[in-house]
Design an enzyme around this catalytic site. Structure first.
Site, PDB file in Angstrom:
ATOM      1  CG  ASN A   1      61.330  57.691  61.180  1.00 43.09           C
ATOM      2  OD1 ASN A   1      61.250  58.554  62.037  1.00 43.09           O
ATOM      3  ND2 ASN A   1      61.621  57.965  59.916  1.00 43.09           N
TER       4      ASN A   1
ATOM      5  NE  ARG B   1      58.190  70.529  65.532  1.00 40.95           N
ATOM      6  CZ  ARG B   1      58.921  69.590  64.951  1.00 40.95           C
ATOM      7  NH1 ARG B   1      60.234  69.610  65.067  1.00 40.95           N
ATOM      8  NH2 ARG B   1      58.353  68.618  64.275  1.00 40.95           N
TER       9      ARG B   1
ATOM     10  CG  HIS C   1      64.052  66.486  59.472  1.00 41.81           C
ATOM     11  ND1 HIS C   1      63.513  67.747  59.394  1.00 41.81           N
ATOM     12  CD2 HIS C   1      63.162  65.744  60.170  1.00 41.81           C
ATOM     13  CE1 HIS C   1      62.345  67.786  60.027  1.00 41.81           C
ATOM     14  NE2 HIS C   1      62.116  66.572  60.495  1.00 41.81           N
TER      15      HIS C   1
ATOM     16  CG  ASP D   1      47.448  66.470  58.311  1.00 35.61           C
ATOM     17  OD1 ASP D   1      47.356  66.731  57.085  1.00 35.61           O
ATOM     18  OD2 ASP D   1      47.819  65.371  58.749  1.00 35.61           O
ATOM     19  CG  MET D   2      49.893  71.082  53.728  1.00 40.16           C
ATOM     20  SD  MET D   2      49.817  72.857  54.106  1.00 40.16           S
ATOM     21  CE  MET D   2      51.564  73.198  54.399  1.00 40.16           C
TER      22      MET D   2
ATOM     23  CD  GLU E   1      63.347  60.387  57.809  1.00 39.70           C
ATOM     24  OE1 GLU E   1      63.915  61.166  58.590  1.00 39.70           O
ATOM     25  OE2 GLU E   1      62.116  60.255  57.749  1.00 39.70           O
TER      26      GLU E   1
ATOM     27  CG  ASN F   1      53.718  67.262  62.432  1.00 37.02           C
ATOM     28  OD1 ASN F   1      54.288  67.494  63.486  1.00 37.02           O
ATOM     29  ND2 ASN F   1      52.455  67.596  62.226  1.00 37.02           N
ATOM     30  N   GLY F   2      57.284  67.986  60.749  1.00 42.55           N
ATOM     31  CA  GLY F   2      58.459  68.800  61.012  1.00 42.55           C
ATOM     32  C   GLY F   2      59.097  69.146  59.676  1.00 42.55           C
TER      33      GLY F   2
ATOM     34  NE  ARG G   1      63.797  61.048  62.621  1.00 38.97           N
ATOM     35  CZ  ARG G   1      62.804  61.937  62.602  1.00 38.97           C
ATOM     36  NH1 ARG G   1      61.574  61.544  62.855  1.00 38.97           N
ATOM     37  NH2 ARG G   1      63.054  63.204  62.340  1.00 38.97           N
TER      38      ARG G   1
ATOM     39  CG  ASN H   1      52.701  62.610  48.972  1.00 34.73           C
ATOM     40  OD1 ASN H   1      52.856  61.875  47.999  1.00 34.73           O
ATOM     41  ND2 ASN H   1      53.110  62.279  50.189  1.00 34.73           N
TER      42      ASN H   1
ATOM     43  N   GLY I   1      56.463  63.954  53.498  1.00 31.63           N
ATOM     44  CA  GLY I   1      55.042  63.877  53.191  1.00 31.63           C
ATOM     45  C   GLY I   1      54.497  65.011  52.360  1.00 31.63           C
ATOM     46  CB  ILE I   2      54.231  68.650  52.912  1.00 37.08           C
ATOM     47  CG1 ILE I   2      53.274  68.431  54.083  1.00 37.08           C
ATOM     48  CG2 ILE I   2      53.824  69.887  52.119  1.00 37.08           C
ATOM     49  CD1 ILE I   2      53.376  69.482  55.180  1.00 37.08           C
ATOM     50  N   GLY I   3      56.421  67.554  50.924  1.00 35.13           N
ATOM     51  CA  GLY I   3      57.324  67.793  49.807  1.00 35.13           C
ATOM     52  C   GLY I   3      57.088  66.854  48.639  1.00 35.13           C
TER      53      GLY I   3
END
Length: 399
Positions: free
Chosen positions: A7, A242, A183, A283-284, A385, A212-213, A94, A335, A331-333
């Site tokens: 992926n 983006r 996604h 990076d968040m 995924e 990241n996306g 993917r 963590n 990742g963000i959603g």
């Protein structure tokens, strides 16, 4: 049957090796921060019910370097899980953009690769590393069947109201210009989990994939009916690099009045905007560290990021004409509890009531983070995924 899943994201490479059909993970890993400082590979083995974890810090300038290091890890006497490449019978890839040509999982041929390459312009951050992953895997695993699972496939159920743009009809019929969505594998996986948890096959769900996306999808009875990304994976939410939604006149202003070339504008919107453009960090995690240090640009970027998600929540509640659950994933959603709180703040009017105590807790499985009396369930569901790709690849090659 051993199936390796690759992926390739815009700045990461996830991989998992599965024993199918029992869906047993043999090993997994994440190549993180590709092309950035402090690149890492987190590699996990699962043996006799125990997990062995290895962290490798190494410069990883691009996806090819990352994939080659992963293949060496798989065969490493201490860290690996195979002794020979021939043990892997299939590799599921993917692939972000399949256009209208690919509405389902497919075996990769030279013709398929050529079509994936044709779509580079529509997914410039993703299809090239996806394609590269395929070509490297073909060299490293010449006996394995290569399978493509397309991010756009899940969104093929969208009605014309959702995927058509208000452009001349010929641009759709002759050029294929429409919203495709991305996604899809992630949105499909977590929505299945939510539907099963709710025990409601007709549930109205909004899935929020934040990595990241970033993208959101309105799902009715298990089918995608609208999604935030469009022709390419740049529209909609603010992302790492983006821009997400912008006024199209900005593009023509930059070209016609400010002397930018079309390629320069494309690079700005894809690679220099989003969190990076607003704050200087893509990076968040870096954005949040900068906020702690008093960086006002980072604070604005964080607020804008949440605000855009809220706007889409309102739009998709209207599209669905109701709402049973929202799902945070990726990742963000998964963590960042602060981002979940920022998104849900002030949304009580819609029946969305976040419990701050539950939201602050961590878990590796599906969990509710809403108050018990919340009209809308708020889920955190770790996406997988890779498992979804592995299952689809197995179903195709075993026939």
């Amino acid at each position: 049957m051993k199936i390796l899943v690759l992926n390739s994201g815009s700045s990461s490479l996830k991989y998992q090796l599965f024993e199918m059909p029992n869906e047993q993970p043999i090993c997994s890993g994440l190549v993180d921060r590709i092309g950035l400082e402090q690149s890492t590979i987190t590699h996990k083995n699962f043996k006799s019910g125990k997990e062995e974890k290895f962290l490798i810090e190494a410069p990883i300038p691009n996806h090819e370097s990352g994939l080659l290091q992963v293949t060496e890890l798989l065969k490493d006497p201490e860290k690996g899980s195979i002794s020979d490449n021939s043990e892997i019978e299939a590799i599921g890839h993917r692939v972000v953009h399949g256009g209208e040509q690919f509405a389902s999982t497919t075996l990769i041929t030279e013709e398929v690769k050529a079509k994936i390459k044709e779509l580079f312009a529509l997914a410039p951050l993703h299809n090239p590393p996806n394609y590269l992953g395929i070509t490297v895997a073909e060299r490293v695993f010449p006996k394995a069947k290569q399978v493509a699972v397309f991010d756009t496939a899940f969104h093929q159920t969208m009605p014309p109201l959702a995927y058509r743009f208000a452009l001349p009809k010929s641009m759709y019929t002759e050029l294929g210009i429409r919203a495709y969505g991305f996604h899809g594998t992630s949105h499909q996986y977590v929505s299945k989990k939510a539907i099963s948890y709710l025990n409601n096959p007709k549930a109205k769900i909004i899935t929020i994939h934040l990595g990241n996306g970033c993208s959101m999808t309105a799902i009715d009875s298990g089918k995608s009916i609208d999604t935030s990304m469009g022709l390419g994976p740049m529209a909609g939410l603010i992302m790492g690099t983006r821009a997400g939604d912008i006024d199209p006149s900005i593009i023509f202003h930059l070209i016609n009045e400010r002397g930018y070339t079309a390629q320069e504008v494309n690079d700005i919107l894809n690679k220099k905007s989003g969190l990076l453009g607003l704050s200087g960090f893509s990076d968040m995690r870096d954005v949040k560290n900068a906020i702690k240090e008093g960086n006002q640009d980072a604070a604005l970027a964080y607020e804008l990021y949440a605000y855009r998600i809220q706007k889409y929540l309102g739009a998709y509640i209207a599209v669905l004409k109701g709402l049973d659950a929202i799902v945070f994933t990726a990742g963000i959603g998964e963590n960042d509890p602060d981002m979940r709180e920022a998104v849900c703040r002030g949304m009580e009017f819609f029946g969305i009531n976040l419990d701050p105590v539950l939201n602050s807790q961590k878990s590796q499985s599906i969990r509710e983070v809403n108050f018990k009396d919340s009209q809308v369930k708020i889920f955190v569901i770790p996406t997988n995924e890779e498992l979804e790709i592995g299952k689809q690849a197995y179903e195709l090659v075993r026939k």
